[in-house]
Design a protein around this motif. Structure first.
Motif, PDB file in Angstrom:
ATOM      1  N   LEU A   2       0.833  -1.189   0.000  1.00 22.59           N
ATOM      2  CA  LEU A   2       0.000   0.000   0.000  1.00 22.59           C
ATOM      3  C   LEU A   2       0.872   1.244   0.000  1.00 22.59           C
ATOM      4  O   LEU A   2       1.978   1.240   0.523  1.00 22.59           O
ATOM      5  CB  LEU A   2      -0.894   0.022   1.234  1.00 22.59           C
ATOM      6  CG  LEU A   2      -1.971  -1.043   1.300  1.00 22.59           C
ATOM      7  CD1 LEU A   2      -2.709  -0.949   2.613  1.00 22.59           C
ATOM      8  CD2 LEU A   2      -2.935  -0.889   0.153  1.00 22.59           C
ATOM      9  N   LYS A   3       0.349   2.307  -0.577  1.00 16.73           N
ATOM     10  CA  LYS A   3       1.090   3.555  -0.558  1.00 16.73           C
ATOM     11  C   LYS A   3       0.131   4.729  -0.649  1.00 16.73           C
ATOM     12  O   LYS A   3      -1.027   4.570  -1.039  1.00 16.73           O
ATOM     13  CB  LYS A   3       2.113   3.608  -1.681  1.00 16.73           C
ATOM     14  CG  LYS A   3       1.519   3.541  -3.080  1.00 16.73           C
ATOM     15  CD  LYS A   3       2.621   3.516  -4.103  1.00 16.73           C
ATOM     16  CE  LYS A   3       2.052   3.230  -5.484  1.00 16.73           C
ATOM     17  NZ  LYS A   3       3.076   3.149  -6.488  1.00 16.73           N
ATOM     18  N   LEU A   4       0.629   5.872  -0.273  1.00 16.56           N
ATOM     19  CA  LEU A   4      -0.111   7.118  -0.386  1.00 16.56           C
ATOM     20  C   LEU A   4       0.433   7.847  -1.598  1.00 16.56           C
ATOM     21  O   LEU A   4       1.645   8.034  -1.716  1.00 16.56           O
ATOM     22  CB  LEU A   4       0.096   7.973   0.875  1.00 16.56           C
ATOM     23  CG  LEU A   4      -0.386   9.414   0.777  1.00 16.56           C
ATOM     24  CD1 LEU A   4      -1.913   9.460   0.750  1.00 16.56           C
ATOM     25  CD2 LEU A   4       0.148  10.223   1.938  1.00 16.56           C
ATOM     26  N   TYR A  56      11.982   7.930   5.056  1.00 10.59           N
ATOM     27  CA  TYR A  56      12.285   6.862   4.094  1.00 10.59           C
ATOM     28  C   TYR A  56      13.788   6.818   3.809  1.00 10.59           C
ATOM     29  O   TYR A  56      14.212   6.989   2.664  1.00 10.59           O
ATOM     30  CB  TYR A  56      11.498   7.084   2.799  1.00 10.59           C
ATOM     31  CG  TYR A  56      10.010   6.990   2.989  1.00 10.59           C
ATOM     32  CD1 TYR A  56       9.356   5.775   2.854  1.00 10.59           C
ATOM     33  CD2 TYR A  56       9.252   8.108   3.327  1.00 10.59           C
ATOM     34  CE1 TYR A  56       7.989   5.669   3.048  1.00 10.59           C
ATOM     35  CE2 TYR A  56       7.883   8.018   3.523  1.00 10.59           C
ATOM     36  CZ  TYR A  56       7.266   6.803   3.390  1.00 10.59           C
ATOM     37  OH  TYR A  56       5.916   6.699   3.577  1.00 10.59           O
ATOM     38  N   PRO A  77       5.403   4.798   0.076  1.00 10.82           N
ATOM     39  CA  PRO A  77       5.021   3.450   0.495  1.00 10.82           C
ATOM     40  C   PRO A  77       4.626   3.432   1.971  1.00 10.82           C
ATOM     41  O   PRO A  77       5.155   4.201   2.771  1.00 10.82           O
ATOM     42  CB  PRO A  77       6.289   2.622   0.276  1.00 10.82           C
ATOM     43  CG  PRO A  77       7.201   3.472  -0.528  1.00 10.82           C
ATOM     44  CD  PRO A  77       6.795   4.881  -0.340  1.00 10.82           C
ATOM     45  N   ASP A  78       3.735   2.552   2.328  1.00  8.73           N
ATOM     46  CA  ASP A  78       3.332   2.369   3.717  1.00  8.73           C
ATOM     47  C   ASP A  78       4.357   1.465   4.384  1.00  8.73           C
ATOM     48  O   ASP A  78       4.398   0.262   4.132  1.00  8.73           O
ATOM     49  CB  ASP A  78       1.933   1.756   3.792  1.00  8.73           C
ATOM     50  CG  ASP A  78       1.434   1.590   5.213  1.00  8.73           C
ATOM     51  OD1 ASP A  78       2.207   1.842   6.160  1.00  8.73           O
ATOM     52  OD2 ASP A  78       0.270   1.214   5.371  1.00  8.73           O
ATOM     53  N   LEU A  79       5.185   2.054   5.235  1.00 12.03           N
ATOM     54  CA  LEU A  79       6.243   1.285   5.889  1.00 12.03           C
ATOM     55  C   LEU A  79       5.714   0.310   6.926  1.00 12.03           C
ATOM     56  O   LEU A  79       6.417  -0.602   7.345  1.00 12.03           O
ATOM     57  CB  LEU A  79       7.242   2.246   6.550  1.00 12.03           C
ATOM     58  CG  LEU A  79       7.954   3.197   5.595  1.00 12.03           C
ATOM     59  CD1 LEU A  79       8.846   4.151   6.373  1.00 12.03           C
ATOM     60  CD2 LEU A  79       8.748   2.438   4.550  1.00 12.03           C
ATOM     61  N   ASN A  80       4.472   0.479   7.362  1.00 14.37           N
ATOM     62  CA  ASN A  80       3.888  -0.377   8.393  1.00 14.37           C
ATOM     63  C   ASN A  80       2.921  -1.413   7.835  1.00 14.37           C
ATOM     64  O   ASN A  80       2.260  -2.102   8.603  1.00 14.37           O
ATOM     65  CB  ASN A  80       3.151   0.487   9.430  1.00 14.37           C
ATOM     66  CG  ASN A  80       4.092   1.438  10.112  1.00 14.37           C
ATOM     67  OD1 ASN A  80       5.163   1.052  10.542  1.00 14.37           O
ATOM     68  ND2 ASN A  80       3.703   2.690  10.178  1.00 14.37           N
ATOM     69  N   TYR A  81       2.832  -1.537   6.543  1.00 10.49           N
ATOM     70  CA  TYR A  81       1.827  -2.408   5.931  1.00 10.49           C
ATOM     71  C   TYR A  81       1.927  -3.854   6.413  1.00 10.49           C
ATOM     72  O   TYR A  81       0.945  -4.449   6.798  1.00 10.49           O
ATOM     73  CB  TYR A  81       1.932  -2.348   4.412  1.00 10.49           C
ATOM     74  CG  TYR A  81       0.966  -3.273   3.721  1.00 10.49           C
ATOM     75  CD1 TYR A  81      -0.395  -3.039   3.795  1.00 10.49           C
ATOM     76  CD2 TYR A  81       1.409  -4.380   3.029  1.00 10.49           C
ATOM     77  CE1 TYR A  81      -1.296  -3.886   3.178  1.00 10.49           C
ATOM     78  CE2 TYR A  81       0.525  -5.232   2.406  1.00 10.49           C
ATOM     79  CZ  TYR A  81      -0.823  -4.981   2.486  1.00 10.49           C
ATOM     80  OH  TYR A  81      -1.715  -5.814   1.883  1.00 10.49           O
ATOM     81  N   LEU A  86      -4.489  -2.983   7.157  1.00 11.55           N
ATOM     82  CA  LEU A  86      -5.702  -2.207   7.405  1.00 11.55           C
ATOM     83  C   LEU A  86      -6.820  -3.100   7.917  1.00 11.55           C
ATOM     84  O   LEU A  86      -7.000  -4.225   7.468  1.00 11.55           O
ATOM     85  CB  LEU A  86      -6.154  -1.513   6.114  1.00 11.55           C
ATOM     86  CG  LEU A  86      -5.273  -0.379   5.647  1.00 11.55           C
ATOM     87  CD1 LEU A  86      -5.780   0.143   4.304  1.00 11.55           C
ATOM     88  CD2 LEU A  86      -5.231   0.744   6.658  1.00 11.55           C
TER      89      LEU A  86
END
Length: 164
Positions: A2-4, A56, A77-81, A86
């Motif tokens: 996932l990313k923003l 990052y 990128p979502d570093l905690n994915y 979610l």
């Protein structure tokens, strides 16, 4: 993963990504930046790239920033994915969970009732009728259409986004 992704129409203003990475910054619309800062939508001018680099450290920042002739994109990128995927109960209207500035409160009230009066908006933000008018005029993303009795509010930026 996932990313923003945040995409802005138009390429980076005046400078290349290399210039920006060296610390050079300027704004297309300094008045807009001042208003966003006043309403607490941004915290400081020109600190974003530094914060991205700090968050990052193992990424090539040039791969996170994409400059096209027609648009500019930041993809984080979502570093905690992998650690915390979610959940199903993530609120759909995230705007309600951010610190609410006066403008955010006005927008949320208009979304609930687009026929709300300025007096009712003044009560919601605990300010005067004139302050509501000044905030709306200054931010310039809301318009009132029709007569004072039968008219309605329209959030202009949402309308523009829906057309894209």
């Amino acid at each position: 993963m996932l990313k923003l992704e945040i995409t802005a129409l138009g390429e980076i203003y005046r400078y290349s990504i290399d210039d920006i990475l060296l610390g050079v910054h300027s704004f297309r619309n300094p008045k807009l930046i001042a208003v966003l800062h006043k309403f607490e939508f941004i915290e400081n001018y020109g600190t974003g790239i530094k914060k991205i680099r700090e968050a990052y450290p193992n990424y090539d920042i040039r791969k996170l920033l994409i400059n096209h002739r027609l648009w500019f994109r930041v993809a984080l990128p979502d570093l905690n994915y992998k650690k915390a995927p979610l959940r199903d109960n993530v609120p759909q209207n995230v705007l309600q969970n951010v610190p609410q500035t006066k403008m955010v409160k006005i927008i949320l009230a208009i979304r609930k009732n687009n026929k709300i009066t300025r007096s009712e908006l003044a009560k919601i933000i605990d300010k005067s009728f004139k302050t509501v008018a000044r905030i709306i005029k200054e931010f310039n993303c809301i318009s009132f259409n029709g007569s004072s009795k039968a008219g309605y509010w329209e959030i202009i930026e949402e309308k523009k986004m829906n057309k894209l």
